[in-house]
Design a protein around this motif. Structure first.
Motif, short mmCIF file in Angstrom:
data_model
loop_
_atom_site.label_atom_id
_atom_site.label_comp_id
_atom_site.label_asym_id
_atom_site.label_seq_id
_atom_site.Cartn_x
_atom_site.Cartn_y
_atom_site.Cartn_z
N SER A 1 1.08 -1.17 -0.04
CA SER A 1 0.05 0.08 0.02
C SER A 1 0.93 1.11 0.07
N SER A 2 0.55 2.06 -0.78
CA SER A 2 1.21 3.63 -0.86
C SER A 2 0.10 4.54 -0.89
N ARG A 3 -0.02 5.24 0.37
CA ARG A 3 -0.70 6.41 0.55
C ARG A 3 0.02 7.74 0.32
N PRO A 4 -0.38 8.57 -0.63
CA PRO A 4 0.47 9.91 -0.70
C PRO A 4 0.37 10.81 0.35
N ILE A 5 1.67 11.33 0.42
CA ILE A 5 1.83 12.13 1.54
C ILE A 5 2.74 13.24 1.02
N GLN A 6 2.75 14.64 1.86
CA GLN A 6 3.66 15.48 1.35
C GLN A 6 4.20 16.28 2.67
N LEU A 7 5.43 16.81 2.34
CA LEU A 7 5.81 17.74 3.52
C LEU A 7 4.92 19.00 3.80
N PRO A 8 4.85 19.73 4.92
CA PRO A 8 3.84 20.64 4.87
C PRO A 8 4.30 21.84 4.09
N PRO A 9 3.38 22.66 3.55
CA PRO A 9 3.84 23.91 2.70
C PRO A 9 4.63 24.87 3.47
N LEU A 10 5.71 25.39 2.78
CA LEU A 10 6.54 26.40 3.24
C LEU A 10 7.57 25.91 3.82
N THR A 11 7.68 24.74 4.00
CA THR A 11 8.80 24.03 4.45
C THR A 11 9.86 23.41 3.34
N ARG A 12 11.17 23.17 3.73
CA ARG A 12 11.85 22.65 2.99
C ARG A 12 12.63 21.20 3.42
N ALA B 1 24.84 10.28 5.84
CA ALA B 1 23.81 11.28 5.20
C ALA B 1 23.15 11.63 6.59
N ILE B 2 22.37 13.06 6.41
CA ILE B 2 21.41 13.29 7.31
C ILE B 2 20.30 13.88 6.41
N TRP B 3 19.19 14.00 7.15
CA TRP B 3 17.95 14.73 6.51
C TRP B 3 17.71 15.85 7.69
N LEU B 4 17.13 17.21 7.00
CA LEU B 4 16.52 18.06 8.02
C LEU B 4 15.11 18.56 7.25
N LEU B 5 14.17 19.04 8.18
CA LEU B 5 13.13 19.76 7.53
C LEU B 5 13.26 21.32 8.33
N ILE B 6 13.30 22.19 7.35
CA ILE B 6 13.30 23.50 7.86
C ILE B 6 12.29 24.44 7.31
N CYS B 7 11.95 25.57 7.99
CA CYS B 7 10.95 26.44 7.50
C CYS B 7 11.52 27.27 6.42
N ASN B 8 10.65 27.63 5.60
CA ASN B 8 11.12 28.17 4.03
C ASN B 8 10.05 29.27 3.56
N PRO B 9 9.73 30.29 4.38
CA PRO B 9 8.81 31.27 4.21
C PRO B 9 9.30 32.08 2.79
N PRO B 10 8.20 32.71 2.19
CA PRO B 10 8.83 33.37 0.95
C PRO B 10 9.21 34.74 1.35
N ASN B 11 10.07 35.26 0.32
CA ASN B 11 10.37 36.82 0.64
C ASN B 11 11.38 36.92 1.75
N LEU B 12 11.82 36.17 2.35
CA LEU B 12 12.74 36.26 3.61
C LEU B 12 14.17 36.57 3.14
N PRO B 13 14.66 37.88 3.81
CA PRO B 13 15.90 38.33 3.42
C PRO B 13 16.88 37.14 3.57
N ASP B 14 17.77 37.03 2.63
CA ASP B 14 18.90 35.75 2.54
C ASP B 14 19.48 35.58 4.02
N GLU B 15 20.10 36.48 4.87
CA GLU B 15 20.64 36.21 6.12
C GLU B 15 19.78 35.53 7.21
#
Length: 486
Positions: free
Chosen positions: A269-280, A422-436
Motif C-alpha cells: 500500500s502507498s498512501r500519498p503524503i507531502q511535507l507541510p507547505p512553506l517547509t523545505r 547522510a542526514i536529513w532536515l526539515l526547515i521553515c522556508n517562508p517566501p521573500n525572507l532576506p537571505d541572511e
C-alpha cells in the motif's frame, strides 16, 4: 510510434521506518526528491536487434547487447566487447522488460521496434553522486549556491564502479525510469495510463521495476525505494515477498512474467503524503559511508534472538507509534495551510526566527512535529545501542543536534538504516525572507564549520512532480547536452 521516449524517476529519503519497513506490519514515511534519474530511449541508425546503453557521466560506461529470439523467448545477450564490462541491473531490466512486452503483445512487436536497434542513455542529477571533488576543483564553498553552478548531469571523472554515491536510491530510480521507458517505448503500457497514479500501466511498471530491482540484488527487499520512485512521497507498507517466489526461483515459462506482475497478490500500500507547505527538505552528503546490508543484518539478528526479541518487539511498537504520529502530523499541517493560508504563512515566518524549543505557544502543530522527530531519533539510537549497531553514530548526533538547534529548523535524522553517510532536515522556508534570515543559510553555516566530518549539502528538495513521469528532451536543462555527450 514516437522515436524518443524519456521517463524520469525521483530519488528517495526514508525519513521514518528504517528497519521496520522490512516487515509488512510496519509502514514507513518515504519522501521522493526533486533530484531524478532519466532514461532516454531513441531509435538508432544501427543494426537490427542491437541495443547500446550509455551513461555519459562516467568513463567507459557503455554496454552493448544483441537481442535474439528462440523457443524460450527473447534473449538479451551482452556483447563481449562492451567497454563497460558487465552491468547486471541494465541487463536484467532489458531482458525482462522485453519478455514482458512479448507476453503482453508478441515477439513480432519487439522485433518491429528493434529493426534499427536502440540507443539508450541513462543519466542522474548531480545529487546522486558526491560533488565534493567538483567544488574543490572550482574553488567553491560547500553550499547549495555553489552546487547550482555545476553543469547539470556533469561528468564525474571516474568509472561507474568508483563513484561515491550519496544514498538517494540511484539504483531504484535508474531501474524505475529504465523499465518504465521500455514498457512505454514498446507500447506495453500507454502514456495516458502511466500518467494516472492509480492506472494499471503505472502499477505494472511498478511491479516490473520491483521485480527487476530484487532480481538484480539477489533478494527481495522492502521495495520502498522503487515505490517512491514510481508513486512519489508516501506512507509505504511493503508487499509480501512470496508474490515474487516463482520469478526469484528463475521460473520464466512463457506467460509467467505477465501473470506474476499482473497478479492480485501484490498487496503493498502507498498512501500519498507531502511535507507541510512553506517547509523545505534539506539533505547532506557526509564524508564517511556505511555498509547498509551489515547494519540491517545485525539489527535483524538482534530482533530475532530469544534473549532480545521481547525487548525488540516493545521498542519497534514504540518506534512505529512515533512514525505513524509523524505521518498524521504532516497531514494535519498541510490541512491547516488549506484552511487559512495567511495565518499559516505568518506562523512560518515567526517560526523561522526562533529555535524549535520556543515554538509551543506559537504553533502546537509544528512544535509537536519537532518533538516527534526527536523522539524517533532517541528510539532509533536506543535500538542501535541494544543491537550493537551505529544507527546514529556520535558524530552524526553532534551534527544533527547543532543543526536542529538553529532557528527555523523543525527536525531531522539519519535516513533509512542510518550510519555515517547522510542526514536529513526539515526547515521553515517562508517566501521573500532576506537571505541572511533564511534557516537554510544558518544550517549551511553550521555544516561548513563542523569539524568532525566533511558535510556537503545537496540541492534536492521534495519532488513536486510526485513519482515517475514522461518528459520531453528540452524540458530539462542540460539533458540534451548530456545525452549527446560521447
Amino acid at each position: 510510434m514516437s522515436t524518443t521516449t524519456i521517463v524520469s524517476a525521483p530519488g528517495k529519503v526514508l525519513a521514518a521506518g528504517g528497519y521496520l519497513v522490512l516487515d509488512q506490519q510496519y509502514p514507513g514515511v518515504v519522501i521522493s526528491t526533486s533530484s531524478r534519474f532519466y532514461t532516454v530511449i531513441q531509435a538508432s541508425s544501427g543494426s537490427a536487434n542491437q541495443i547500446v546503453v550509455r551513461s555519459p557521466q562516467f568513463h567507459q560506461a557503455e554496454w552493448r547487447y544483441t537481442v535474439t529470439y528462440d523457443a524460450a523467448g527473447i534473449q538479451v545477450n551482452p556483447q563481449e566487447d562492451s567497454i563497460g564490462g558487465k552491468n547486471k541491473f541494465v541487463h536484467l531490466a532489458l531482458q525482462h522488460s522485453l519478455n514482458l512486452v512479448s507476453e503482453i503483445h508478441s515477439v513480432a512487436q519487439v522485433q518491429e521496434r528493434l529493426v534499427h536497434g536502440l540507443d539508450i542513455a541513462a543519466v542522474g542529477d548531480n545529487d546522486f553522486y558526491s560533488q565534493r571533488a567538483q567544488l574543490e576543483v572550482l574553488g567553491l564553498p560547500r553550499t547549495t549556491r555553489s552546487l547550482s553552478q555545476i553543469t547539470p548531469f556533469c561528468h564525474n571523472g571516474v568509472k561507474l564502479t568508483d563513484v561515491h554515491k550519496t544514498g538517494m536510491g540511484s539504483s531504484a530510480a535508474l531501474i524505475t525510469s529504465l523499465v518504465s521507458a521500455l514498457l512505454l517505448h514498446f507500447a506495453a503500457i500507454t502514456e495516458t495510463d502511466f500518467a494516472n497514479l492509480e492506472g494499471d500501466g503505472r502499477r505494472l511498471a511498478h511491479n516490473a521495476a520491483q521485480f527487476v530491482h530484487c532480481f538484480a540484488q539477489g533478494k527481495v527487499g522492502s521495495g520502498f525505494d522503487v515505490s517512491s520512485a514510481v508513486f512519489g512521497s508516501q506512507i509505504y507498507r511493503r508487499f509480501s515477498p512470496a508474490v515474487l517466489d516463482p520469478l526469484m526461483k528463475g521460473e520464466f515459462a512463457t506467460g509467467t512474467l505477465k501473470s506474476v506482475l499482473n497478479s492480485n497478490a501484490w498487496d503493498y500500500s502507498s498512501r500519498p503524503i507531502q511535507l507541510p507547505p512553506l517547509t523545505r527538505l534539506v539533505l547532506a552528503d557526509v564524508e564517511a559511508g556505511s555498509d547498509t546490508p551489515s547494519l540491517v543484518g545485525k539489527v535483524l539478528k538482534w530482533r530475532g534472538h530469544e534473549d532480545s526479541c521481547e525487548t525488540a518487539k516493545d521498542l519497534w511498537t514504540q518506534i512505529d507509534e512515533s512514525n505513524q504520529s509523524l505521518a498524521r502530523q504532516l497531514d494535519a499541517l498541510s490541512q491547516s495551510y488549506v484552511q487559512n493560508k495567511d495565518v499559516y504563512e505568518q506562523t512560518i515566518r515567526q517560526l523561522a526566527s526562533l529555535p524549535a524549543q520556543e515554538w509551543e505557544n506559537i504553533s502546537k502543530g509544528f512544535y509537536d512535529l519537532h518533538q516527534t522527530t526527536q523522539r524517533i531519533r532517541n528510539l532509533m539510537r536506543r535500538m542501535g545501542d541494544l543491537a550493537g549497531v551505529e544507527i546514529e553514530p556520535k558524530q552524526q548526533t553532534h551534527l544533527l543536534d547543532r543543526s536542529i538547534e538553529q532557528a527555523g529548523v523543525v527536525g531531522g535524522g539519519v535516513p533509512g538504516a542510518g550510519g555515517y553517510d547522510a542526514i536529513w532536515l526539515l526547515i521553515c522556508n517562508p517566501p521573500n525572507l532576506p537571505d541572511e534570515q533564511q534557516p537554510l543559510r544558518r544550517v549551511e553555516s553550521v555544516w561548513s564549520t563542523f569539524d568532525e566530518s566533511n558535510v556537503t549539502p545537496l540541492l534536492a528538495q521534495e519532488s513536486v512532480a510526485k513519482g515517475a513521469r514522461v518528459v520531453q528532451l528540452d524540458e530539462i536543462p542540460g539533458l540534451r547536452e548530456a545525452v549527446q555527450r560521447r
